[in-house]
Design an enzyme around this catalytic site. Sequence first.
Site, PDB file in Angstrom:
ATOM      1  N   LYS A 196       0.939  -1.039   0.117  1.00  0.00           N
ATOM      2  CA  LYS A 196      -0.057  -0.037   0.035  1.00  0.00           C
ATOM      3  C   LYS A 196       1.124   1.189  -0.157  1.00  0.00           C
ATOM      4  CE  LYS A 196      -3.717   2.135   2.638  1.00  0.00           C
ATOM      5  NZ  LYS A 196      -4.536   2.171   3.783  1.00  0.00           N
ATOM      6  N   LYS A 249      -1.990  -1.584  -3.811  1.00  0.00           N
ATOM      7  CA  LYS A 249      -2.970  -0.534  -3.934  1.00  0.00           C
ATOM      8  C   LYS A 249      -2.264   0.667  -4.004  1.00  0.00           C
ATOM      9  CE  LYS A 249      -6.070   1.924  -0.656  1.00  0.00           C
ATOM     10  NZ  LYS A 249      -6.202   1.932   0.785  1.00  0.00           N
TER      11      LYS A 249
HETATM   12  C1  PBG Z   1      -7.823   3.296   5.440  1.00  0.00           C
HETATM   13  C2  PBG Z   1      -7.825   3.139   4.013  1.00  0.00           C
HETATM   14  C3  PBG Z   1      -7.547   4.217   3.125  1.00  0.00           C
HETATM   15  C4  PBG Z   1      -7.902   3.542   1.926  1.00  0.00           C
HETATM   16  C5  PBG Z   1      -8.443   2.144   2.149  1.00  0.00           C
HETATM   17  N1  PBG Z   1      -8.388   1.793   3.312  1.00  0.00           N
HETATM   18  C6  PBG Z   1      -7.141   5.436   2.950  1.00  0.00           C
HETATM   19  C7  PBG Z   1      -5.723   5.650   3.476  1.00  0.00           C
HETATM   20  O1  PBG Z   1      -4.675   5.079   3.705  1.00  0.00           O
HETATM   21  O2  PBG Z   1      -5.374   6.995   3.670  1.00  0.00           O
HETATM   22  C8  PBG Z   1      -8.096   4.214   0.405  1.00  0.00           C
HETATM   23  C9  PBG Z   1      -9.023   3.559  -0.619  1.00  0.00           C
HETATM   24  C10 PBG Z   1      -9.400   4.361  -1.469  1.00  0.00           C
HETATM   25  O3  PBG Z   1      -8.730   5.690  -1.940  1.00  0.00           O
HETATM   26  O4  PBG Z   1     -10.255   4.210  -2.324  1.00  0.00           O
HETATM   27  N2  PBG Z   1      -6.488   3.020   5.915  1.00  0.00           N
END
Ligand code: PBG
Length: 326
Positions: A196, A249
Amino acid sequence: MSSFPRRRMRRLRATPAIRTLCAETRLDPARLVQPVFVVEDGAMAGPVPSMPGVERHTLDTLEGEIEQIVAAGVGGVMLFGLPARKDAAGSTAWQPDGVVPRAVERIKSLTDRVVVIADVCLCEYTDHGHCGVLCDGRVDNDATLDVLAQTAIAYARAGADWVAPSAMADGMVGAIRSGLDEHHLADVGILSYAVKYASSFYGPFRDAADCAPKSGDRAGYQMDPANVREAIAEARLDVEEGADLLMVKPALPYLDVIRRVRDVFPEIPLVAYQVSGEYSMIEAAAANGWLDRRRVALESLTAICRAGADVTISYHAKRVADWLPR
Ligand code: PBG
């Protein structure tokens, strides 16, 4: 090897039927997951301005949303909860009667046709908006692990098929696996947000889930967009800790990462998350008449699939079934 004019690549592109028969990649709604936002306080329900077409649901309007998702043949839902109350520790995240456990129970009472995945993170539940417990203004990695495990246990007890930790805490998959196993929840799978990135494409999500950090950013725990070898290290650690599925992601700007993880871990199902910013870019351009929403969305999802994703999480998921040629 025969070459032009004996070999003509255009022959296999001649008609729609030929192209369909020869397509190397095929989108299937059953391999898509729809993210769903559920609010505890009805006053927070309704459309998300930065994500046209996306709503925040109450437990009651959730039913209609799930009916649409099932009717579209979508394979799974990813749940995000917005609690009525936040505190420094994020304690509403692991309450057994919190918004996500209740949403899981509601969906499970309606249908067994979608895989119910619960995102496990603290940023929606902490008043500071970071993904863990803070100590001297920084996320305390090890103090966060137990809280994530308790949260995963609460969601699994409510009936979630999989829990999906997204906090990017080192050791989170192992802590959650141990917690689930100790509580007789060995059948519940872990979809790890292993890879991520600290991405600006999450902007609209942070509006939708009300989880932007109040100070600083997430670069201290999420990955640097410049790196891909590090992605392999993240994925390997999570596999060793017991992840059943891996996620990359965002998706479209990271197709090379999807391909690398797919090739290095051929035995692990790979999930890609087409995130909020990717969705909103398509919607904004489509609303201006600059891009064709349907074609751009299908092309993006096809590219993500071609790069190696087995499953894709997308805010367009429930509309894709209608868009695919029959
Ligand atoms: C929570 C989380 C996030 C997303 C999914 N889970 C936000 C982040 O890490 O700031 C982002 C998903 C999206 O942008 O559609 N940690």
